[in-house]
Design a protein around this motif. Structure first.
Motif, mmCIF file in Angstrom:
data_model
loop_
_atom_site.group_PDB
_atom_site.id
_atom_site.type_symbol
_atom_site.label_atom_id
_atom_site.label_comp_id
_atom_site.label_asym_id
_atom_site.label_seq_id
_atom_site.Cartn_x
_atom_site.Cartn_y
_atom_site.Cartn_z
ATOM 1 N N TYR A 33 0.848 -1.195 0.000
ATOM 2 C CA TYR A 33 0.000 0.000 0.000
ATOM 3 C C TYR A 33 0.880 1.240 0.000
ATOM 4 C CZ TYR A 33 -3.033 -3.548 2.181
ATOM 5 O OH TYR A 33 -3.726 -4.689 2.478
ATOM 6 N N TYR A 35 0.472 5.390 1.039
ATOM 7 C CA TYR A 35 -0.321 6.423 1.682
ATOM 8 C C TYR A 35 0.450 7.733 1.635
ATOM 9 C CZ TYR A 35 -3.067 2.676 3.923
ATOM 10 O OH TYR A 35 -3.878 1.587 4.175
ATOM 11 N N GLN A 37 0.784 11.467 3.853
ATOM 12 C CA GLN A 37 0.432 12.144 5.097
ATOM 13 C C GLN A 37 0.950 13.570 5.078
ATOM 14 O OE1 GLN A 37 2.120 10.494 8.711
ATOM 15 N NE2 GLN A 37 0.472 11.334 9.971
ATOM 16 N N GLY A 42 -3.980 12.523 9.442
ATOM 17 C CA GLY A 42 -3.681 11.105 9.373
ATOM 18 C C GLY A 42 -3.304 10.719 7.950
ATOM 19 N N PRO A 43 -2.655 9.591 7.786
ATOM 20 C CA PRO A 43 -2.329 9.126 6.426
ATOM 21 C C PRO A 43 -3.582 8.947 5.573
ATOM 22 C CG PRO A 43 -1.084 7.882 8.065
ATOM 23 C CD PRO A 43 -2.102 8.688 8.815
ATOM 24 N N PHE A 45 -4.984 7.112 1.962
ATOM 25 C CA PHE A 45 -4.715 6.040 1.016
ATOM 26 C C PHE A 45 -4.488 6.578 -0.394
ATOM 27 C CE2 PHE A 45 -5.064 1.969 -0.967
ATOM 28 C CZ PHE A 45 -5.884 2.130 -2.079
ATOM 29 N N MET A 89 4.665 13.438 3.635
ATOM 30 C CA MET A 89 5.341 12.188 3.947
ATOM 31 C C MET A 89 4.640 11.093 3.142
ATOM 32 S SD MET A 89 7.586 10.547 5.941
ATOM 33 C CE MET A 89 7.743 10.971 7.689
ATOM 34 N N LEU A 91 4.132 7.199 2.757
ATOM 35 C CA LEU A 91 4.276 5.999 3.575
ATOM 36 C C LEU A 91 3.912 4.764 2.769
ATOM 37 C CD1 LEU A 91 2.501 7.388 6.751
ATOM 38 C CD2 LEU A 91 4.901 6.769 6.631
ATOM 39 N N TYR A 105 1.716 -3.299 8.162
ATOM 40 C CA TYR A 105 2.951 -2.836 8.775
ATOM 41 C C TYR A 105 3.528 -1.724 7.902
ATOM 42 C CZ TYR A 105 2.699 -6.963 11.699
ATOM 43 O OH TYR A 105 2.285 -7.908 12.592
ATOM 44 N N PHE A 106 3.905 -0.629 8.552
ATOM 45 C CA PHE A 106 4.339 0.554 7.826
ATOM 46 C C PHE A 106 5.849 0.714 7.830
ATOM 47 C CE2 PHE A 106 0.637 3.076 6.612
ATOM 48 C CZ PHE A 106 -0.367 2.344 7.215
ATOM 49 N N GLY A 107 6.359 1.293 6.740
ATOM 50 C CA GLY A 107 7.746 1.678 6.667
ATOM 51 C C GLY A 107 7.967 3.031 7.310
ATOM 52 N N PRO A 108 9.226 3.503 7.318
ATOM 53 C CA PRO A 108 9.570 4.769 7.989
ATOM 54 C C PRO A 108 9.150 6.008 7.215
ATOM 55 C CG PRO A 108 11.499 3.828 6.975
ATOM 56 C CD PRO A 108 10.412 2.829 6.803
ATOM 57 N N ARG A 111 10.038 11.583 3.268
ATOM 58 C CA ARG A 111 9.537 12.957 3.412
ATOM 59 C C ARG A 111 9.960 13.767 2.199
ATOM 60 N NH1 ARG A 111 7.332 15.430 7.554
ATOM 61 N NH2 ARG A 111 8.025 13.867 9.062
ATOM 62 N N GLN B 42 7.592 7.307 12.028
ATOM 63 C CA GLN B 42 7.354 5.868 11.935
ATOM 64 C C GLN B 42 6.057 5.492 12.657
ATOM 65 O OE1 GLN B 42 9.566 2.966 10.719
ATOM 66 N NE2 GLN B 42 7.457 2.226 10.832
ATOM 67 N N PHE B 86 -2.874 7.041 16.363
ATOM 68 C CA PHE B 86 -3.861 6.952 15.294
ATOM 69 C C PHE B 86 -4.667 5.674 15.425
ATOM 70 C CE2 PHE B 86 -3.010 10.491 12.614
ATOM 71 C CZ PHE B 86 -1.650 10.733 12.659
ATOM 72 N N GLY B 100 -8.006 8.195 11.388
ATOM 73 C CA GLY B 100 -8.470 9.390 12.056
ATOM 74 C C GLY B 100 -7.394 10.463 11.980
#
Lengths: 115, 109
Positions: A33, A35, A37, A42-43, A45, A89, A91, A105-108, A111, B42, B86, B100
């Protein structure tokens, strides 16, 4: 078990330039995925892949944005003719479906600053 | 899409205090996760909790899916708990998350 990695971590570019970001998901994960931000939000999609197939794209993903996931492994997100509004950012996340306990699970993040 | 509202937007706590963060969502969901975003951006997974209650150390979470809300409890807060929390939901497993706007927590010594 390594997590999701993204490269570069920071990118400064001038308006009108093209940029490309890379995401390497967790190795056995079949979904990936993207995203975006912005500050204080919030992030949101952008798009996601099942293996190499791009299954859904958000209306946020204008014609200047393109994403690929060749061979169902890493993914790239390219922004052409960057605008100041693209500063954010970016993501990447990955997941494995179908499973009983499902998580993304998200990466760092990368930016991006467009000057 | 699904609307996700988090409250409070900002929270300042003395170290050692307890807090409750709330997440309301507008439609039925198959997945709900809580994340902590650290100062470097992160997103760290805290809980996968589409329903029921879970605990992990000083943190616990409860989701009442039929009433469309989830709560995150932080007990005996520490300065390292600072950051943005979040809540994210999915209508269908494996699809996009709706996030959110987060709760910004500052824990002061």
């Amino acid at each position: 078990d390594t997590g999701v990695s993204q490269d570069p971590r920071h990118k400064i570019t001038k308006r009108g330039q093209n940029v490309t970001f890379r995401c390497d998901p967790i190795s056995e994960h079949n979904r990936l995925y993207w995203y975006r931000q912005t500050l204080g939000q919030g992030p949101e999609f952008l798009t996601y892949f099942q293996n190499e197939a791009q299954l859904e794209k958000s209306r946020l993903l204008s014609d200047r944005f393109s994403a690929e996931r060749p061979k169902g492994s890493f993914s790239t997100l390219e922004i052409q003719r960057t605008e100041q509004g693209d500063s954010a950012m970016y993501l990447c996340a990955s997941s494995l479906v179908p499973v009983v306990v499902y998580e993304q699970y998200f990466g760092p993040g990368t930016r991006l600053t467009v000057t | 899409g699904i609307q996700v509202e988090q409250s409070p937007p900002d929270l300042i706590l003395q170290e050692g205090a307890n807090s409750t963060l709330r997440c309301n969502f507008s439609d039925s969901v198959n997945n709900l996760q809580w994340f902590h975003q650290n100062p470097w951006g992160q997103l760290i997974n805290l809980f996968y909790i589409p329903s029921g209650t879970k605990q992990n150390g000083r943190l616990s979470a409860t989701t009442v899916a039929t009433e469309r809300y989830s709560l995150l409890y932080i007990s005996s807060s520490q300065t390292t708990d600072s950051g943005v929390y979040f809540c994210a939901v999915e209508r269908y497993t494996g699809n996009q998350f709706y996030f959110g706007t987060g709760t910004s927590l500052t824990v002061i010594p």
